[in-house]
Write an enzyme that holds these catalytic residues in place. Structure first.
Site, PDB file in Angstrom:
ATOM      1  CB  VAL A  32      33.253 -34.435 -16.358  1.00 24.61           C
ATOM      2  CG1 VAL A  32      33.677 -33.121 -16.664  1.00 24.61           C
ATOM      3  CG2 VAL A  32      34.529 -35.335 -16.399  1.00 24.61           C
ATOM      4  CB  CYS A  33      27.964 -34.307 -16.148  1.00 20.92           C
ATOM      5  SG  CYS A  33      28.495 -34.490 -17.986  1.00 20.92           S
ATOM      6  CB  THR A  34      28.610 -36.121 -11.043  1.00 17.97           C
ATOM      7  OG1 THR A  34      27.981 -37.035 -11.833  1.00 17.97           O
ATOM      8  CG2 THR A  34      28.235 -35.901  -9.672  1.00 17.97           C
TER       9      THR A  34
ATOM     10  CG  MET B 270      24.975 -31.121 -13.199  1.00 19.53           C
ATOM     11  SD  MET B 270      23.871 -29.853 -13.481  1.00 19.53           S
ATOM     12  CE  MET B 270      23.365 -30.104 -15.303  1.00 19.53           C
TER      13      MET B 270
END
Length: 209
Positions: free
Chosen positions: A44-46, A49
Site C-alpha cells: 500500500v505504501c508503494t 508514494m
C-alpha cells in the site's frame, strides 16, 4: 503529544533522502503535505508514494511541498524508491524522512499502539506557510489514502483563506461557497457585491469567480 488544528507544527531536524533538513527552514513560506507510511517495501505504501510522485505538478501549482516519513533508514528509502519508480511509472523527487529512532513519529503522534508498536499509521498533516496545522487525517495501515480528497482540502483551505469564506460539503473549485455567519449582511454586501442566495439567515451561498 496530541497535535490539534491551529497548533504550530513542531520543528525538527533530521536526515532525509534529500539530505538533512530543518523542517521550519525547509518549509518556510510554503504549504506542506506531511504524511507518514508504515514501512518501506510494503504494497500500500508503494502505491501511495507513487501517487504522491505522480501528482508532483498538482502539488507544485498549489505551492505545496510533499514530505514523507517512516521509521526506516535513508538507505532503505533510497533502495525502495527504485522499486516505486519502476512499479508506479514515476520519478520520485520529494524527500522522505528517515525516522529510525521514531523521534518525529512520536512528536507527531504517528504511532498508534492499537495498530503497531513500532510502525507509523498513515497520518496526514496539512501545514500552512506560517507552520500552522490546518488539517489532520489518519488512515489505518491497511487502507490507502484518497489523494483526490487531499488535493480538494488543500484547494478549499487556500480558497477559504483568500476569500474569507467557508466551503460546503463536497466543495470543489468553481462551486458556490458560504458566507461565514460571523459576517453581517452589511459587511457581506461590501465583501460580496455579486450578492448571495439566502437559504436561511445563517446559510448564505455566493459565487466567486
Amino acid at each position: 503529544m496530541s497535535l490539534r488544528i491551529g497548533d504550530t507544527a513542531p520543528n525538527f531536524d533530521i536526515e532525509t533522502t534529500k539530505g538533512k533538513i530543518d523542517f521550519h527552514d525547509w518549509a518556510k513560506g510554503k504549504w506542506v503535505f506531511f504524511f507518514s507510511h508504515p514501512a518501506d517495501y510494503t504494497p500500500v505504501c508503494t502505491t501511495e508514494m507513487g501517487r504522491t510522485s505522480q501528482l508532483a505538478n498538482e502539488f507544485a501549482k498549489r505551492g505545496v511541498l510533499p514530505l514523507g516519513l517512516s521509521t526506516d533508514t535513508v538507505d532503505e528509502h533510497l533502495g525502495w524508491i527504485s522499486d516505486i519508480n519502476d512499479t508506479q511509472n514515476t520519478d520520485l523527487e520529494f524527500p522522505i524522512v528517515a525516522d529510525k529512532g521514531k523521534r518525529v513519529a512520536e512528536l507527531y503522534d504517528m504511532i498508534h499502539p492499537g495498530e503497531s508498536e513500532t510502525a507509523t499509521v498513515r497520518s496526514v498533516f496539512i501545514i500552512d506557510p506560517n507552520h500552522k496545522i490546518r488539517l489532520t487525517m489518519t488512515y489505518p495501515m491497511a487502507i490507502g489514502r484518497n489523494f483526490d480528497e487531499i488535493l480538494r482540502v488543500i484547494d478549499a483551505l487556500q480558497f477559504s483563506d483568500e476569500h474569507n469564506v467557508a466551503c460546503p460539503a463536497d466543495w470543489r473549485p468553481g462551486d458556490k461557497v458560504i458566507i461565514k455567519p460571523t459576517v453581517s449582511n452589511d459587511d457581506a454586501a461590501k465583501l460580496f457585491p455579486q450578492g448571495w442566495d439566502e437559504v436561511r439567515p445563517y446559510l448564505r451561498f455566493t459565487e466567486i469567480k
